[in-house]
Enzyme design. Structure first.
Site, mmCIF file in Angstrom:
data_model
loop_
_atom_site.group_PDB
_atom_site.id
_atom_site.type_symbol
_atom_site.label_atom_id
_atom_site.label_comp_id
_atom_site.label_asym_id
_atom_site.label_seq_id
_atom_site.Cartn_x
_atom_site.Cartn_y
_atom_site.Cartn_z
ATOM 1 N N ASP A 198 -7.397 -4.610 -0.680
ATOM 2 C CA ASP A 198 -8.557 -4.992 -2.313
ATOM 3 C C ASP A 198 -7.902 -6.251 -2.312
ATOM 4 O O ASP A 198 -9.209 -6.753 -3.112
ATOM 5 C CB ASP A 198 -7.879 -3.717 -2.872
ATOM 6 N N HIS A 256 0.841 -0.994 0.146
ATOM 7 C CA HIS A 256 0.290 -0.074 0.027
ATOM 8 C C HIS A 256 0.846 1.314 0.174
ATOM 9 O O HIS A 256 2.002 1.506 0.704
ATOM 10 C CB HIS A 256 -0.753 -0.095 1.302
#
Length: 430
Positions: free
Chosen positions: A365, A307
């Site tokens: 995600d 991330h």
């Protein structure tokens, strides 16, 4: 010089003491609002990676420590004990509600879920295969034409009505877009169902037969919406603030945020995860594709790992991982090969030294895409689901921005690299 100021001396000797502003927690910021006036220079920060664009009381992120808090409450606690509707109240009002406040807020949202029939007719103008995000953005933007009498941002009652309408009607709009895509009749919302149950009903029920809502599916959606509710000054939230800073009606600002979220680098990441899994195809190919991901000269990238903000782990991924496994156990039988592939790839990422060294852990995600797939939600709807959860964060930031007495219209500056001044030449002399 004060210890609460950052001294800047220009090459020609001009000195400026730039105030250092301290937040409740997190890094201090250097206030550069007087820099151009005193020094005649702008700062240059592509992507605003080191720039605080506003002061906010809503969400705090510490990417190094893996911390995410809404209004001071750790997301882990909210995910365990709260609901999306309660979190929505918290984000909008700054405090957790009392039982009476939560009951009234929940009732208000349920009573605002229906769309004006004219808005439903709007869907007939779209092609059957229009992307749901295109429809979502367009219909939300059109809401200002239906509710123009309650868009006065200076009126606190109007701000509340807008917040309730966006939160309540976005699932209904999303469901209408989905039904258009698959050629099924639109299902009206039911006030007896809670937020996520109602969404599942509008998505998957048909008039010809009764529909039984799966409690695990509703629970999973509620958790996903909590984890997606806000994430500080990300691209779409900053877009909502920037659009709203001009005084544009709030529906236009949210529509702008939806459009920003649509970008594959922002809200499309969970969609990319499923595309990646389909490309890998089979568990026997994992080694091959992991090797490709490690090869700097190979364009293949593993999606859903690591991330930009969280450097060690994504706290949302830790929470959602358990739910992903719960959903797959209950609902994942139809796509067993794909889900087996996802679970094995997850284990590789958690144990492989390359992934561990580079902090390429499975992120939110990775798991959200798997959950949506298991719930029967098509890939084209993934970003729409993200928008439903994020809508309350956008609204909270719009409300904070529009009521900030020191607020100004957003107007970034630039480093100009084009031609210097030159004279116009007649066309026969060029």
């Amino acid at each position: 010089m004060s210890q609460d100021a950052f001294r800047l001396t220009s090459p020609d000797g001009k000195v400026s003491d730039l105030p250092v502003r301290k937040g409740t927690i997190g890094p201090d910021v250097v206030d550069i609002s007087t820099l151009y006036r005193e020094q005649g220079v702008f700062t240059y920060d592509p992507g605003f990676v080191s720039t605080g664009s506003c002061a906010s009381e809503i969400t705090f992120i510490d990417g190094e420590e893996g911390v995410l808090m809404y209004r001071g409450y750790p997301v882990e606690q909210l995910a365990k004990h709260s609901s999306f509707i309660e979190v929505s109240y918290l984000l909008l009002h700054g405090e957790l509600p009392t039982a009476t406040q939560l009951e009234e807020f929940d009732r208000t949202i349920r009573m605002h879920t229906m769309l004006n029939e004219g808005m439903l007719n709007f869907f007939k103008g779209f092609r059957y295969d229009a992307h749901p995000m295109a429809m979502l953005s367009a219909v939300v933007g059109s809401m200002s034409a239906y509710y123009h009498d309650t868009t006065n941002a200076a009126d606190a009652a109007h701000r509340d009505i807008f917040a309730h309408r966006i939160l309540a009607k976005l699932p209904t709009i999303a469901a209408a877009a989905y039904k258009l895509n698959i050629g099924q009749p639109f299902m009206y919302p039911r006030n007896d169902l809670n937020y996520c149950e109602n969404l599942l009903h509008m998505f998957f029920a048909v008039p010809a037969e009764p529909y039984e809502i799966d409690e695990v599916a509703a629970e999973a959606l509620d958790l996903l919406f909590i984890l997606h509710a806000d994430h500080e000054q990300n691209c779409s939230t900053s877009t909502v603030r920037m659009a709203g800073s001009s005084g544009a009606n709030p529906y236009s600002a949210i529509a702008a945020g939806i459009s920003a979220l649509w970008g594959p680098a922002h809200g499309g990441a969970n969609e990319a995860v499923l595309s990646m899994l389909e490309e890998i195809g089979d568990t026997s190919q994992i080694g091959k594709y992991v090797a490709k991901a490690k090869d700097k000269n190979d364009p293949f990238r593993l999606m859903g790992f690591g991330h930009r903000v969280y450097k060690n782990f994504d706290p949302r991924a830790t929470i959602i991982r358990k739910m992903a496994h719960k959903v797959l156990k209950k609902l994942g039988r139809k796509d067993t090969p794909l889900f087996d592939l996802a679970l094995e790839l997850e284990q590789v990422a958690l144990k492989d030294e390359y992934f561990i060294e580079k902090n390429l852990y499975p992120n939110v995600d990775f798991y959200s895409g798997i959950i949506y797939r298991a719930l029967g939600i098509p890939t084209s709807m993934f970003t729409v689901m993200f928008a439903i959860g994020r809508s309350v964060g956008w609204t909270a930031h719009w409300r904070e921005m529009i009521t900030d007495p020191s607020g100004k219209i957003s107007r970034p500056r630039q480093l100009y690299t084009g031609s210097a001044q030159r004279d116009y030449l007649a066309i026969d002399k060029r």
